[in-house]
Design a protein around this motif. Sequence first.
Motif, mmCIF file in Angstrom:
data_model
loop_
_atom_site.group_PDB
_atom_site.id
_atom_site.type_symbol
_atom_site.label_atom_id
_atom_site.label_comp_id
_atom_site.label_asym_id
_atom_site.label_seq_id
_atom_site.Cartn_x
_atom_site.Cartn_y
_atom_site.Cartn_z
ATOM 1 N N PRO A 293 -90.057 47.855 38.558
ATOM 2 C CA PRO A 293 -89.159 47.567 39.726
ATOM 3 C C PRO A 293 -88.289 46.237 39.511
ATOM 4 N N TRP A 294 -88.624 45.373 38.570
ATOM 5 C CA TRP A 294 -87.960 44.121 38.415
ATOM 6 C C TRP A 294 -86.821 44.147 37.717
ATOM 7 N N GLU A 295 -86.609 45.418 37.016
ATOM 8 C CA GLU A 295 -85.332 45.637 36.206
ATOM 9 C C GLU A 295 -84.300 46.260 37.343
ATOM 10 N N ARG A 296 -84.559 46.821 38.207
ATOM 11 C CA ARG A 296 -83.759 47.640 39.150
ATOM 12 C C ARG A 296 -82.625 46.608 39.776
ATOM 13 N N PRO A 297 -82.983 45.323 40.043
ATOM 14 C CA PRO A 297 -81.855 44.520 40.392
ATOM 15 C C PRO A 297 -80.652 44.253 39.489
ATOM 16 N N HIS A 298 -81.024 44.610 38.054
ATOM 17 C CA HIS A 298 -79.916 44.372 37.173
ATOM 18 C C HIS A 298 -78.782 45.262 37.565
ATOM 19 N N VAL A 299 -79.137 46.523 38.221
ATOM 20 C CA VAL A 299 -77.929 47.399 38.490
ATOM 21 C C VAL A 299 -77.127 46.879 39.727
ATOM 22 N N MET A 300 -77.894 46.351 40.669
ATOM 23 C CA MET A 300 -77.153 45.952 41.783
ATOM 24 C C MET A 300 -76.405 44.754 41.354
ATOM 25 N N TYR A 301 -76.994 44.009 40.337
ATOM 26 C CA TYR A 301 -76.115 42.880 39.910
ATOM 27 C C TYR A 301 -74.867 43.234 39.285
ATOM 28 N N GLY A 302 -74.984 44.355 38.599
ATOM 29 C CA GLY A 302 -73.784 44.931 37.936
ATOM 30 C C GLY A 302 -72.718 45.578 38.913
ATOM 31 N N GLN A 303 -73.153 45.872 40.172
ATOM 32 C CA GLN A 303 -72.177 46.182 41.045
ATOM 33 C C GLN A 303 -71.603 45.135 41.817
ATOM 34 N N LEU A 304 -72.380 43.955 41.814
ATOM 35 C CA LEU A 304 -71.939 42.785 42.324
ATOM 36 C C LEU A 304 -70.798 42.348 41.524
ATOM 37 N N LEU A 305 -70.938 42.365 40.172
ATOM 38 C CA LEU A 305 -69.723 41.860 39.161
ATOM 39 C C LEU A 305 -68.720 42.650 39.344
ATOM 40 N N ASP A 306 -68.772 44.109 39.622
ATOM 41 C CA ASP A 306 -67.689 44.775 39.906
ATOM 42 C C ASP A 306 -66.720 44.005 40.967
ATOM 43 N N TRP A 307 -67.471 43.782 42.088
ATOM 44 C CA TRP A 307 -66.609 43.261 43.335
ATOM 45 C C TRP A 307 -66.157 41.902 43.018
ATOM 46 N N LEU A 308 -66.605 41.045 42.238
ATOM 47 C CA LEU A 308 -66.361 39.800 41.767
ATOM 48 C C LEU A 308 -65.012 39.875 40.677
ATOM 49 N N ARG A 309 -64.914 41.149 40.111
ATOM 50 C CA ARG A 309 -63.818 41.122 39.350
ATOM 51 C C ARG A 309 -62.599 41.027 40.064
ATOM 52 N N TYR A 310 -62.372 41.730 41.231
ATOM 53 C CA TYR A 310 -61.248 41.608 41.968
ATOM 54 C C TYR A 310 -61.102 40.065 42.509
ATOM 55 N N LEU A 311 -61.981 39.305 42.941
ATOM 56 C CA LEU A 311 -61.891 37.998 43.220
ATOM 57 C C LEU A 311 -61.190 37.126 42.081
ATOM 58 N N VAL A 312 -61.917 37.340 41.151
ATOM 59 C CA VAL A 312 -61.368 36.391 39.916
ATOM 60 C C VAL A 312 -60.091 36.957 39.289
ATOM 61 N N ALA A 313 -59.870 38.090 39.082
ATOM 62 C CA ALA A 313 -58.826 38.625 38.261
ATOM 63 C C ALA A 313 -57.591 38.741 39.239
#
Length: 332
Positions: A293-313
Amino acid sequence: MAGVFEVEVDGVEHDHGLEHHNEPSQFDVSKLSPEEKWRVEHARMHAKHKGHEAMHAEMVLILIVTLVVAQLVLVQWKQRHPKSYNLVTLFQMWVVPLYFTTKLHWWRFLTTWFIFSVITAYISYRATRKPLACTTPRLVYKWFLLLYKISYATGIVGYSVVMFTLFGINLIFRIKPEDAMDFGVSLLFYGLYYGVLGRDFAEMCADFMASTVGYYSASGMPTKHLSDNICAVCGQPILVDVSEEGIIENTYRLSCNHVFHEFCIRGWCIVGKKQMCPYCKEKVDLKRMFSNPWERPHVMYGQLLDWLRYLVAWQPVIIGFVQGINYVLGLE
């Protein structure tokens, strides 16, 4: 002793809580305390912008309309031409922060950016060679998985430092709040930025290597026959059974019964954002794949990075476009 100053706004003198004297409004600002300087600038700002409420409302309206239109354009661009969208986004993610950090002389970031660019350029070069070397897929995925874990850990540490500073825990260690906050925000920025940039480069390398290896095609039919003991991503033999615990890495079996090296399938599914089997294109169930279960947040972290891509780029580009409109229309 407190300085003396008055600011006149539209013919009305405003006394800002200091001693009042009938002297000219000219005074030496350098002799004032920081608080008094802030009050002087505050009064001057009000004097400059008084009566400009209609102009400010127009500027806000331009900003809102531009943000909405830009969002619609980006969504349509991404849906209709994903390859060009991803390429332009990747270029902006790589260049936009470089411009601002060079302008601000942030040499620490420039050093890490240079090291990241050199290593990633070499990895990308290896991934785009034909014929593809047998060791290249594992090298590519191991590098981006390492980068992914480092950026994830750096972001978590930065966020923790920011939260500890907000709760005043930094005072226990006699660390100034501004120093602790600067350190936490810097770590958070490094983690998020390199996490986003690494995912985009991993996406590009994953697409190119998959088509080069030959187990993946646009039509959906594999162009090579896959043996039961061969990893479909790297093409190397699988030496560890699915039921066994590996020393360096384990072996994973997807819901479609195809088996893969741990580093290969993790890089394919998480870092490369490939939510399907590299061989038969069946959708991968990440919750079943990762039992820890400790590895599942990695997937949600990846989704967060997708959202931040718009903010940074794209956000700096949109704001620059809004400022250009305001300049053409004579708005300040």
